[in-house]
Design a protein around this motif. Sequence first.
Motif, PDB file in Angstrom:
ATOM      1  N   PHE A 209      -4.663  31.638 -18.785  1.00  0.00           N
ATOM      2  CA  PHE A 209      -3.352  31.106 -19.142  1.00  0.00           C
ATOM      3  C   PHE A 209      -3.212  29.661 -18.655  1.00  0.00           C
ATOM      4  O   PHE A 209      -3.738  29.295 -17.596  1.00  0.00           O
ATOM      5  N   LYS A 210      -2.519  28.864 -19.438  1.00  0.00           N
ATOM      6  CA  LYS A 210      -2.250  27.486 -19.014  1.00  0.00           C
ATOM      7  C   LYS A 210      -1.341  27.468 -17.788  1.00  0.00           C
ATOM      8  O   LYS A 210      -1.474  26.620 -16.911  1.00  0.00           O
ATOM      9  N   THR A 211      -0.408  28.413 -17.751  1.00  0.00           N
ATOM     10  CA  THR A 211       0.517  28.499 -16.628  1.00  0.00           C
ATOM     11  C   THR A 211      -0.221  28.903 -15.360  1.00  0.00           C
ATOM     12  O   THR A 211      -1.024  29.832 -15.360  1.00  0.00           O
ATOM     13  N   VAL A 212       0.068  28.211 -14.281  1.00  0.00           N
ATOM     14  CA  VAL A 212      -0.504  28.518 -12.967  1.00  0.00           C
ATOM     15  C   VAL A 212       0.642  28.885 -12.025  1.00  0.00           C
ATOM     16  O   VAL A 212       1.673  28.201 -11.994  1.00  0.00           O
ATOM     17  N   ILE A 213       0.471  29.988 -11.288  1.00  0.00           N
ATOM     18  CA  ILE A 213       1.513  30.435 -10.365  1.00  0.00           C
ATOM     19  C   ILE A 213       1.285  29.778  -9.003  1.00  0.00           C
ATOM     20  O   ILE A 213       0.240  29.994  -8.373  1.00  0.00           O
ATOM     21  N   PRO A 214       2.233  28.987  -8.520  1.00  0.00           N
ATOM     22  CA  PRO A 214       2.022  28.271  -7.256  1.00  0.00           C
ATOM     23  C   PRO A 214       2.290  29.154  -6.038  1.00  0.00           C
ATOM     24  O   PRO A 214       2.936  30.201  -6.138  1.00  0.00           O
ATOM     25  N   ARG A 215       1.769  28.746  -4.905  1.00  0.00           N
ATOM     26  CA  ARG A 215       2.210  29.359  -3.647  1.00  0.00           C
ATOM     27  C   ARG A 215       3.675  28.998  -3.461  1.00  0.00           C
ATOM     28  O   ARG A 215       4.051  27.827  -3.549  1.00  0.00           O
ATOM     29  N   ASN A 216       4.489  30.003  -3.194  1.00  0.00           N
ATOM     30  CA  ASN A 216       5.929  29.756  -3.134  1.00  0.00           C
ATOM     31  C   ASN A 216       6.572  30.785  -2.221  1.00  0.00           C
ATOM     32  O   ASN A 216       6.424  31.989  -2.428  1.00  0.00           O
ATOM     33  N   VAL A 217       7.279  30.317  -1.206  1.00  0.00           N
ATOM     34  CA  VAL A 217       7.846  31.233  -0.211  1.00  0.00           C
ATOM     35  C   VAL A 217       8.889  32.157  -0.828  1.00  0.00           C
ATOM     36  O   VAL A 217       9.051  33.307  -0.407  1.00  0.00           O
ATOM     37  N   ARG A 218       9.588  31.707  -1.865  1.00  0.00           N
ATOM     38  CA  ARG A 218      10.607  32.546  -2.506  1.00  0.00           C
ATOM     39  C   ARG A 218       9.988  33.779  -3.163  1.00  0.00           C
ATOM     40  O   ARG A 218      10.582  34.851  -3.193  1.00  0.00           O
ATOM     41  N   TYR A 234      16.216  31.924  -9.255  1.00  0.00           N
ATOM     42  CA  TYR A 234      15.621  31.638 -10.564  1.00  0.00           C
ATOM     43  C   TYR A 234      15.207  30.188 -10.729  1.00  0.00           C
ATOM     44  O   TYR A 234      14.485  29.848 -11.673  1.00  0.00           O
ATOM     45  N   ARG A 235      15.621  29.323  -9.802  1.00  0.00           N
ATOM     46  CA  ARG A 235      15.266  27.910  -9.916  1.00  0.00           C
ATOM     47  C   ARG A 235      14.035  27.535  -9.099  1.00  0.00           C
ATOM     48  O   ARG A 235      13.577  26.389  -9.173  1.00  0.00           O
ATOM     49  N   CYS A 236      13.497  28.460  -8.327  1.00  0.00           N
ATOM     50  CA  CYS A 236      12.340  28.122  -7.500  1.00  0.00           C
ATOM     51  C   CYS A 236      11.100  27.937  -8.379  1.00  0.00           C
ATOM     52  O   CYS A 236      11.036  28.461  -9.498  1.00  0.00           O
ATOM     53  N   PRO A 237      10.107  27.201  -7.907  1.00  0.00           N
ATOM     54  CA  PRO A 237       8.911  26.950  -8.722  1.00  0.00           C
ATOM     55  C   PRO A 237       8.202  28.228  -9.168  1.00  0.00           C
ATOM     56  O   PRO A 237       7.656  28.285 -10.280  1.00  0.00           O
ATOM     57  N   GLY A 238       8.197  29.262  -8.322  1.00  0.00           N
ATOM     58  CA  GLY A 238       7.557  30.517  -8.689  1.00  0.00           C
ATOM     59  C   GLY A 238       8.245  31.181  -9.870  1.00  0.00           C
ATOM     60  O   GLY A 238       7.581  31.658 -10.804  1.00  0.00           O
ATOM     61  N   SER A 239       9.568  31.199  -9.856  1.00  0.00           N
ATOM     62  CA  SER A 239      10.330  31.800 -10.957  1.00  0.00           C
ATOM     63  C   SER A 239      10.109  31.035 -12.251  1.00  0.00           C
ATOM     64  O   SER A 239       9.921  31.626 -13.325  1.00  0.00           O
ATOM     65  N   GLU A 240      10.137  29.727 -12.161  1.00  0.00           N
ATOM     66  CA  GLU A 240       9.914  28.903 -13.354  1.00  0.00           C
ATOM     67  C   GLU A 240       8.519  29.147 -13.926  1.00  0.00           C
ATOM     68  O   GLU A 240       8.333  29.191 -15.148  1.00  0.00           O
ATOM     69  N   ALA A 241       7.539  29.341 -13.035  1.00  0.00           N
ATOM     70  CA  ALA A 241       6.169  29.591 -13.496  1.00  0.00           C
ATOM     71  C   ALA A 241       6.079  30.938 -14.220  1.00  0.00           C
ATOM     72  O   ALA A 241       5.414  31.045 -15.257  1.00  0.00           O
ATOM     73  N   TYR A 242       6.762  31.945 -13.707  1.00  0.00           N
ATOM     74  CA  TYR A 242       6.687  33.257 -14.350  1.00  0.00           C
ATOM     75  C   TYR A 242       7.432  33.281 -15.685  1.00  0.00           C
ATOM     76  O   TYR A 242       7.042  34.005 -16.596  1.00  0.00           O
ATOM     77  N   MET A 243       8.468  32.495 -15.821  1.00  0.00           N
ATOM     78  CA  MET A 243       9.116  32.380 -17.124  1.00  0.00           C
ATOM     79  C   MET A 243       8.169  31.712 -18.126  1.00  0.00           C
ATOM     80  O   MET A 243       8.088  32.117 -19.290  1.00  0.00           O
ATOM     81  N   ALA A 244       7.447  30.695 -17.652  1.00  0.00           N
ATOM     82  CA  ALA A 244       6.466  30.037 -18.523  1.00  0.00           C
ATOM     83  C   ALA A 244       5.339  31.003 -18.892  1.00  0.00           C
ATOM     84  O   ALA A 244       4.865  31.026 -20.030  1.00  0.00           O
ATOM     85  N   LEU A 245       4.929  31.829 -17.923  1.00  0.00           N
ATOM     86  CA  LEU A 245       3.884  32.827 -18.191  1.00  0.00           C
ATOM     87  C   LEU A 245       4.369  33.840 -19.217  1.00  0.00           C
ATOM     88  O   LEU A 245       3.601  34.255 -20.100  1.00  0.00           O
ATOM     89  N   ALA A 246       5.635  34.229 -19.128  1.00  0.00           N
ATOM     90  CA  ALA A 246       6.194  35.169 -20.108  1.00  0.00           C
ATOM     91  C   ALA A 246       6.173  34.580 -21.513  1.00  0.00           C
ATOM     92  O   ALA A 246       5.864  35.273 -22.486  1.00  0.00           O
TER      93      ALA A 246
END
Length: 260
Positions: A209-218, A234-246
Amino acid sequence: MIRIAIANQKGGVGKTTTAINLATALAASGWKVLLLDLDPQGNASTGLGIRHDQRTLSSYDLLTGDATVEEAAIASRVPRLDVVAATVDLSGAEIELVDYEARTERLNMALSGAPTGRWDVCLIDCPPSLGLLTINALVAAPSLLVPLQCEFFALEGLSQLLQTVERVRERFNPDISIFGVVLTMYDKRNNLSGQVAEDVRAVLGKLVFKTVIPRNVRLSEAPSHGLPALIYDYRCPGSEAYMALARETIARLPKKARAA
């Protein structure tokens, strides 16, 4: 109902985090989702706020034939997302299933009884091993999603998993294929993360996948509150990455996959 197994025999790669948040993101996108927790630790169930006293029927009961998937499914706090929870009973399932007829087909038979139109997609969160539980998931699901931690040892684990997939294809499920590989725990400050990502893309190409899930404390904090990260923050980088993955996941699914 599309079935996707989320598996990697190496622990700590973000497999359950991916299962929880991808399921939530798909549900938020309008898909009717079933998350099946097949890990005896039950972390996916806990991470979605399913209490232990709610788990009167579980994925163990599906495997033994004591419950149907419709009976075992529990509505989560997330609209359009149901969960078949896991209990510690699954710990003994590896041994118990040996005596069952068609022991590698138990989950497939259970999911085949799901009512038509109830769910669009089923995500199966597998345990961090290549035992009989994971084999059941790989037999039941024609598609495999592999979370891969951006560290050196993860590459060795990927090689072992690919070998297992090939054996499953030869012996049990000729239709199984890799749906995609998602790179997790990516740290842009770490050169090794970038090198692992490059190596994986060089070997597997468009499967990654083009989307990469970052290390994120949230992402780490959210399960302790019984919430997916997409609801916890929902605004943390991890959440944004999973929306992109979806969004990428939906683009790879058959266009007529949605239930009526």
